[in-house]
Design an enzyme around this catalytic site. Structure first.
Site, PDB file in Angstrom:
ATOM      1  N   ARG A   1       0.313  15.045  13.837  1.00 35.40           N
ATOM      2  CA  ARG A   1       0.963  14.623  12.594  1.00 35.40           C
ATOM      3  C   ARG A   1       1.128  15.820  11.648  1.00 35.40           C
ATOM      4  O   ARG A   1       0.192  16.594  11.457  1.00 35.40           O
ATOM      5  CB  ARG A   1       0.091  13.545  11.956  1.00 35.40           C
ATOM      6  CG  ARG A   1       0.703  12.838  10.792  1.00 35.40           C
ATOM      7  CD  ARG A   1      -0.147  11.660  10.395  1.00 35.40           C
ATOM      8  NE  ARG A   1      -1.428  12.076   9.793  1.00 35.40           N
ATOM      9  CZ  ARG A   1      -2.143  11.337   8.960  1.00 35.40           C
ATOM     10  NH1 ARG A   1      -1.717  10.128   8.647  1.00 35.40           N
ATOM     11  NH2 ARG A   1      -3.271  11.776   8.448  1.00 35.40           N
TER      12      ARG A   1
ATOM     13  N   ASP B   1       0.859  -1.181   0.000  1.00 32.46           N
ATOM     14  CA  ASP B   1       0.000   0.000   0.000  1.00 32.46           C
ATOM     15  C   ASP B   1       0.899   1.236   0.000  1.00 32.46           C
ATOM     16  O   ASP B   1       1.723   1.416   0.910  1.00 32.46           O
ATOM     17  CB  ASP B   1      -0.921  -0.019   1.230  1.00 32.46           C
ATOM     18  CG  ASP B   1      -1.988   1.054   1.149  1.00 32.46           C
ATOM     19  OD1 ASP B   1      -1.696   2.137   0.593  1.00 32.46           O
ATOM     20  OD2 ASP B   1      -3.101   0.826   1.664  1.00 32.46           O
TER      21      ASP B   1
END
Ligand code: PLP
Length: 398
Positions: free
Chosen positions: A357, A185
């Site tokens: 993040r 992925d």
């Protein structure tokens, strides 16, 4: 190629007063996408109507744009096609890979993987029944868990929380040595750092376009099938546009040639038009330049935050070589701190339970952005500006 990042930045709409460090989750608007999508709506959909499928090339867009993404991920021409969402492409790649490895029943993944990938794998195992099962191990234990009873190794190269990077070439080689196929992925890899699917010998790969590739919310996913498998892989989602001759309207399914068979149904033409405008920018970009600048921006951010915000702890690998294009810090009040940042125009995001993040996207992120973000974060931490009720109420999307 030497990439001119001042020139690429000018090609994006970046709102005044915003420092955008969330292009790893939703890329910003390429300015040209407005006119490109408007043309598709008015001149193509509006005037051509159904003739657009042929005369505006709508039907070829999934493969044509797949070839442009292929350059960024080291894929062979004709091995990538667009469509559906990433979760669906995960299912499709896994189902095909399992079938190419009959007799084995285990999908191996890691506990750092994005939950949707694990949910899809688990759901597929339940549908297949029998002994099919998903096994997850901590990311650092993956290599030793690759044994000859595993059918498919399914990994996300870059951890969505921490940015930790798996060694795709080494893990793929280890998998192949014991007869295991791989599904990679690339959600946080495509457009984030150089990827060499062909060189690594990857079997299948999937990824999305609305993160680093800037196709806009809901933009379609892509799937890669190694040419050596492309004529053998059976698409579990056997839709009419993956048929050898969709407009023959045969009652029996016959898979199309190569990667075309991984198409399912009608492609999202408006989103693909937006992606086309974004790929015009990507065509001017060298991924080695992107990587060098992404690491420099990330290092500057880490250095600044560690110097000025001692209560935040680095959650990402310190060594840039094993980190993607994002930097994460932990703090028990991470959610409120991120809301305070967003209120001051610094947009990153929060991932439960305690991760702040920040994505570094060289096409439009500058060192001034990094400096500004560090200064605002330092001010929030020094004054406890996050400690207000309105910053602690969780929204539906974090
Ligand atoms: C972003 C992301 C997804 C999201 O899947 P969608 O079907 O596009 O919503 C899935 N997997 C990974 C690893 C991701 O980072």
């Amino acid at each position: 190629m030497t990439t001119d990042f001042a020139a690429t930045r000018a090609l994006f709409h970046l709102p005044e007063g915003v420092i955008y460090l969330d292009g790893n989750s939703l890329g910003p608007l390429p300015r040209a996408a407005c006119a490109r999508v408007e043309r598709t709506i008015t001149q193509e959909w509006g005037d051509l109507l159904i003739r657009g499928w042929n005369s505006a090339g709508w039907m070829d867009m999934p493969a044509r744009l797949g070839d442009r993404i292929a350059r960024l991920i080291g894929a062979e021409a004709g091995s990538v096609v667009l469509g559906d969402t990433l979760s669906i492409k995960v299912y499709q790649a896994l189902a095909s890979a399992l079938e190419l490895n009959p007799g084995r029943k285990v999908i191996l993944s890691d506990t750092g993987n994005f939950p949707s990938d694990l949910y899809m794998a688990d759901g597929l195992c339940r549908t297949l029944g029998g002994d099919y099962r998903l096994v997850t191990v901590p990311p650092e234990d993956v290599a030793e868990a690759i044994t000859d009873d595993v059918a498919v190794l399914m990994l996300t190269e870059i951890d969505y929380r921490t940015g930790r990077k798996h060694d795709m070439a080494a893990l793929t080689a280890k998998a192949h040595a014991v007869g295991v196929l791989t599904v990679w992925d690339l959600a946080h890899s495509a457009g984030a750092l150089p990827v060499d699917l062909s060189g690594a010998g990857a079997d299948f790969a999937v990824g999305c376009t609305y993160k680093y590739l800037n196709s806009g919310p809901g933009g379609p996913a892509f799937i890669y099938v190694a040419p050596r498998h492309a004529e053998k892989a059976r698409p579990a989602l056997s839709g009419w546009l993956g048929h050898e001759a969709p407009f023959a309207f045969d009652l029996a399914y016959r898979p199309g040639a190569g990667i075309e068979r991984m198409r399912v149904g009608t492609p999202p033409v408006l989103q693909l038009a937006a992606l086309e405008a974004s790929m015009d920018i990507w065509d001017q970009v060298d991924m080695a330049d992107v990587r060098a600048r992404s690491l420099a921006l990330s290092e500057a951010f880490i250095t600044g935050v560690e110097a000025r915000c001692p209560t935040l702890s680095l959650a990402s690998p310190r060594d840039g070589a094993v980190r993607g294009s994002q930097v994460s810090f932990r703090h028990p009040e991470g959610y409120a701190i991120m809301q305070a940042l967003i209120a001051r125009g610094v947009i990153g995001d929060f991932r439960a339970p305690d991760i702040l993040r920040f994505g570094f996207t060289p096409l439009y992120t500058t060192f001034d952005d990094v400096e500004g973000a560090v200064a605002i974060l330092a001010e929030i931490m020094a004054t406890d500006a996050w400690d207000r009720p309105e910053f602690k109420t969780r929204a539906r999307v974090t």
